[in-house]
Design an enzyme around this catalytic site. Structure first.
Site, short mmCIF file in Angstrom:
data_model
loop_
_atom_site.label_atom_id
_atom_site.label_comp_id
_atom_site.label_asym_id
_atom_site.label_seq_id
_atom_site.Cartn_x
_atom_site.Cartn_y
_atom_site.Cartn_z
N ASP A 63 -1.72 14.42 -2.47
CA ASP A 63 -2.12 13.04 -2.72
C ASP A 63 -2.73 12.97 -4.11
O ASP A 63 -3.66 13.73 -4.42
CB ASP A 63 -3.13 12.58 -1.67
CG ASP A 63 -3.44 11.10 -1.77
OD1 ASP A 63 -2.52 10.29 -1.53
OD2 ASP A 63 -4.60 10.76 -2.11
N ASN A 71 -2.56 2.98 -12.60
CA ASN A 71 -1.76 1.75 -12.57
C ASN A 71 -2.55 0.58 -13.15
O ASN A 71 -2.01 -0.21 -13.93
CB ASN A 71 -1.34 1.42 -11.14
CG ASN A 71 -0.04 2.05 -10.74
OD1 ASN A 71 0.76 2.42 -11.58
ND2 ASN A 71 0.18 2.18 -9.46
N HIS A 76 2.08 -0.27 -14.45
CA HIS A 76 2.92 0.36 -13.44
C HIS A 76 3.95 1.31 -14.04
O HIS A 76 4.34 2.29 -13.39
CB HIS A 76 3.61 -0.70 -12.57
CG HIS A 76 2.62 -1.39 -11.68
ND1 HIS A 76 2.12 -0.81 -10.55
CD2 HIS A 76 2.02 -2.60 -11.77
CE1 HIS A 76 1.26 -1.62 -9.96
NE2 HIS A 76 1.18 -2.72 -10.70
N ASP A 80 4.57 4.98 -12.73
CA ASP A 80 5.89 5.54 -12.43
C ASP A 80 6.11 6.86 -13.16
O ASP A 80 6.69 7.80 -12.60
CB ASP A 80 7.00 4.55 -12.81
CG ASP A 80 7.07 3.35 -11.89
OD1 ASP A 80 6.37 3.35 -10.84
OD2 ASP A 80 7.82 2.41 -12.21
N ASP A 106 1.64 7.32 -3.55
CA ASP A 106 1.32 8.52 -4.33
C ASP A 106 1.15 9.74 -3.44
O ASP A 106 0.44 10.68 -3.78
CB ASP A 106 0.06 8.28 -5.17
CG ASP A 106 -1.19 8.06 -4.33
OD1 ASP A 106 -1.05 7.68 -3.15
OD2 ASP A 106 -2.30 8.27 -4.84
#
Length: 180
Positions: A63, A71, A76, A80, A106
């Site tokens: 995680d 973000n 974003h 990514d 994530d």
């Protein structure tokens, strides 16, 4: 060529093309479009087979720490880039001894069949490296939980994932960037 042969062969050709397209769509559905890793459905089937063949396998959950901040701060596209880099690092760590998946958001999973070929510290070190996006070095880290299914009363993938998840949250409880 005989017109009867052609007429008989056309439906067979059509079904072959249709079958090929369906197989391709199914394979695509089992891959995460952003990272190229297996999705939960595609990974689960393979992971269960690997567990059956390799009783000493290790199941991991990964995680990303503070991913929402990346973000929110960098956008974003930066998120990514971090997800893609994480997927590549996890996949490289697994190598030929396991498979990795993006479970969603994530969160990632992996199963490794030969822990001697893959060191957990190496994984943690790889995941802890910054990711460059638009000239910015984004600080990235992850918490990792793992479970050896052979140590469970009933060695199922579901129970191994639950134990790895619990271990991951214990790691997060001891501060980010931990492995348990």
């Amino acid at each position: 060529m005989d017109t009867y042969t052609i007429a008989a062969g056309l439906p067979a050709l059509g079904w072959a093309l249709h079958g090929g397209l369906l197989a391709r769509r199914l394979a695509t559905a089992r891959r995460d479009p952003l990272t190229g890793l297996h999705t939960r459905a595609g990974w689960t089937t393979r992971a269960e087979r690997l567990m059956a063949r390799h009783p000493g396998a290790l199941v991991l959950l990964v995680d990303l720490d503070d991913f929402k901040t990346i973000n929110d701060t960098h956008g974003h596209a930066a998120g990514d880039a971090v997800l893609t880099a994480t997927a590549q690092r996890l996949s490289n760590w697994c190598g030929h001894h396991g498979i990795a998946a993006r479970l969603g958001g994530d969160e990632f999973a992996a199963i490794i069949t030969n822990l001697g070929a893959a060191n957990l510290f190496d994984l943690w070190s790889a995941l802890d490296q910054p990711v460059t996006h638009n000239g910015d070095a984004l600080r990235v880290s992850a918490s990792v939980g793992y479970c050896a299914p052979e140590q469970l009363p009933v060695p199922t993938l579901t129970d191994a994932l639950s134990a790895a998840d619990a271990a991951m949250y214990v790691a997060k409880g001891h501060g980010r960037r931990n492995t348990r």
